[in-house]
Design an enzyme around this catalytic site. Structure first.
Site, PDB file in Angstrom:
ATOM      1  N   TYR A 121       0.176  -7.284   6.943  1.00  0.00           N
ATOM      2  CA  TYR A 121       0.193  -6.221   7.944  1.00  0.00           C
ATOM      3  C   TYR A 121       0.018  -6.857   9.325  1.00  0.00           C
ATOM      4  O   TYR A 121      -0.892  -7.670   9.516  1.00  0.00           O
ATOM      5  CB  TYR A 121      -0.963  -5.229   7.701  1.00  0.00           C
ATOM      6  CG  TYR A 121      -0.858  -4.441   6.388  1.00  0.00           C
ATOM      7  CD1 TYR A 121       0.368  -4.033   5.881  1.00  0.00           C
ATOM      8  CD2 TYR A 121      -2.006  -4.084   5.688  1.00  0.00           C
ATOM      9  CE1 TYR A 121       0.450  -3.299   4.702  1.00  0.00           C
ATOM     10  CE2 TYR A 121      -1.932  -3.353   4.498  1.00  0.00           C
ATOM     11  CZ  TYR A 121      -0.698  -2.965   4.020  1.00  0.00           C
ATOM     12  OH  TYR A 121      -0.606  -2.234   2.852  1.00  0.00           O
TER      13      TYR A 121
ATOM     14  N   LYS B  81       3.578  -7.490  -0.108  1.00  0.00           N
ATOM     15  CA  LYS B  81       3.463  -6.039   0.049  1.00  0.00           C
ATOM     16  C   LYS B  81       3.528  -5.725   1.538  1.00  0.00           C
ATOM     17  O   LYS B  81       2.763  -6.292   2.333  1.00  0.00           O
ATOM     18  CB  LYS B  81       2.126  -5.566  -0.525  1.00  0.00           C
ATOM     19  CG  LYS B  81       1.830  -4.109  -0.220  1.00  0.00           C
ATOM     20  CD  LYS B  81       0.634  -3.617  -0.957  1.00  0.00           C
ATOM     21  CE  LYS B  81       0.278  -2.214  -0.508  1.00  0.00           C
ATOM     22  NZ  LYS B  81      -0.775  -1.615  -1.282  1.00  0.00           N
TER      23      LYS B  81
HETATM   24  P1  FBP Z   1      -1.503   3.450   0.310  1.00  0.00           P
HETATM   25  O1  FBP Z   1      -0.292   3.579  -0.579  1.00  0.00           O
HETATM   26  O2  FBP Z   1      -2.505   4.515   0.055  1.00  0.00           O
HETATM   27  O3  FBP Z   1      -1.099   3.317   1.756  1.00  0.00           O
HETATM   28  O4  FBP Z   1      -2.225   2.101  -0.138  1.00  0.00           O
HETATM   29  C1  FBP Z   1      -1.681   0.879   0.201  1.00  0.00           C
HETATM   30  C2  FBP Z   1      -2.690   0.026   0.932  1.00  0.00           C
HETATM   31  O5  FBP Z   1      -2.123  -1.244   1.236  1.00  0.00           O
HETATM   32  C3  FBP Z   1      -4.002  -0.181   0.192  1.00  0.00           C
HETATM   33  O6  FBP Z   1      -3.930  -1.219  -0.750  1.00  0.00           O
HETATM   34  C4  FBP Z   1      -4.941  -0.435   1.329  1.00  0.00           C
HETATM   35  O7  FBP Z   1      -6.244  -0.046   1.063  1.00  0.00           O
HETATM   36  C5  FBP Z   1      -4.412   0.438   2.402  1.00  0.00           C
HETATM   37  O8  FBP Z   1      -3.034   0.638   2.150  1.00  0.00           O
HETATM   38  C6  FBP Z   1      -4.577  -0.189   3.756  1.00  0.00           C
HETATM   39  O9  FBP Z   1      -4.271   0.797   4.685  1.00  0.00           O
HETATM   40  P2  FBP Z   1      -4.288   0.540   6.223  1.00  0.00           P
HETATM   41  O10 FBP Z   1      -2.859   0.605   6.637  1.00  0.00           O
HETATM   42  O11 FBP Z   1      -5.083   1.654   6.796  1.00  0.00           O
HETATM   43  O12 FBP Z   1      -4.916  -0.809   6.465  1.00  0.00           O
END
Ligand code: FBP
Length: 241
Positions: A140, A171
């Site tokens: 991310y 991911k």
């Molecule tokens: P979701 O499908 O609920 O978005 O989960 C995916 C995920 O990557 C989780 O593994 C993680 O806890 C969350 O999203 C992180 O979300 P954020 O974007 O708020 O950091």
């Protein structure tokens, strides 16, 4: 040799149920049903998921061994401030003890803490590959230098960094021009995060698969729903047919 992903895939595709939100977001994501990790564990089994994503504490107490475990090795809360950093909270050795089939690690691309993040990731990758365990990188783009974390060039950069750092699967969030993002990941499969519960989720899922994604690691859109198994059925059609 890179570890095999066979235990995490059906015909090269994957559907993972993510449930690390209690740490990442806190209980505000939960209701009286899904606050219980046993509910999600059972959902993972009934929905025939290719893996369930837990943090160590949840895995130790609630993992039943009936679907592959992906143990998240780092995590942080929504309350931490400053440039994003998700410290290690478990290890590859503990993942093996818990019977994990893979480990997960979140990389915050662009964070002021990138040097520490990259070196923690390298240690995880070395330990995991020495034990023949695949590493799934959540990548991310976050931090003060990132204006739009789902801009096509940023998502493509996230994908490429996972390949460069030696992840076995990445991911990502979904975004436009996703075909290019998938291409930038090279030969590593791209699984897509679900995001907040959204009526457009299945449409996004179909778009992502058309762009070459290899599946999903989804949480809230499934276990926050009133009828999670019906949604899983629809999602399985999109991913596996
Ligand atoms: P979701 O499908 O609920 O978005 O989960 C995916 C995920 O990557 C989780 O593994 C993680 O806890 C969350 O999203 C992180 O979300 P954020 O974007 O708020 O950091």
């Amino acid at each position: 040799m890179v570890p095999s992903l066979k235990r995490l895939q059906s015909n090269g595709k994957s559907l993972f149920l993510a449930y690390d939100h209690g740490l990442e977001h806190g209980p505000s994501d939960f209701n009286s049903r899904n606050v219980d990790p046993s509910f999600v564990m059972e959902l993972a089994v009934k929905g025939k998921f290719n893996g369930v994503v837990f943090q160590h504490g949840i895995a130790e107490r609630y993992y039943t061994g009936k679907v592959p475990l992906i143990l998240k090795l780092n995590g942080k809360t929504a309350l931490s401030k400053g440039e994003p950093f998700s410290p290690l909270v478990s290890s590859v050795a503990e993942a093996i003890d818990l019977g994990a089939s893979a480990v997960g690690y979140t990389v915050y691309l662009g964070s002021g803490n990138e040097p520490q993040i990259f070196s923690d990731f390298a240690k995880v990758r070395q330990d995991a590959h020495a034990a023949n365990l695949p590493v799934i990188a959540w990548v991310y783009a976050r931090g003060s230098s990132i204006k739009n974390d789902t801009a096509p060039d940023i998502l493509a950069y996230c994908a490429r960094v996972a390949l460069e750092l030696g992840a076995d699967m990445v991911k990502l969030k979904h975004g436009s021009k996703f075909g290019w993002t998938v291409k930038c990941a090279g030969s590593i499969p791209v699984v897509v995060a679900g995001g907040m519960k959204d009526a457009g989720f299945l449409k996004m899922a179909a778009d992502a698969m058309k762009s070459g994604a290899s599946g999903f690691a989804v949480g809230r859109n499934i276990w926050q729903g009133d009828d999670p198994l019906s949604l899983v059925k629809e999602l399985r059609k999109i991913v596996f047919s």
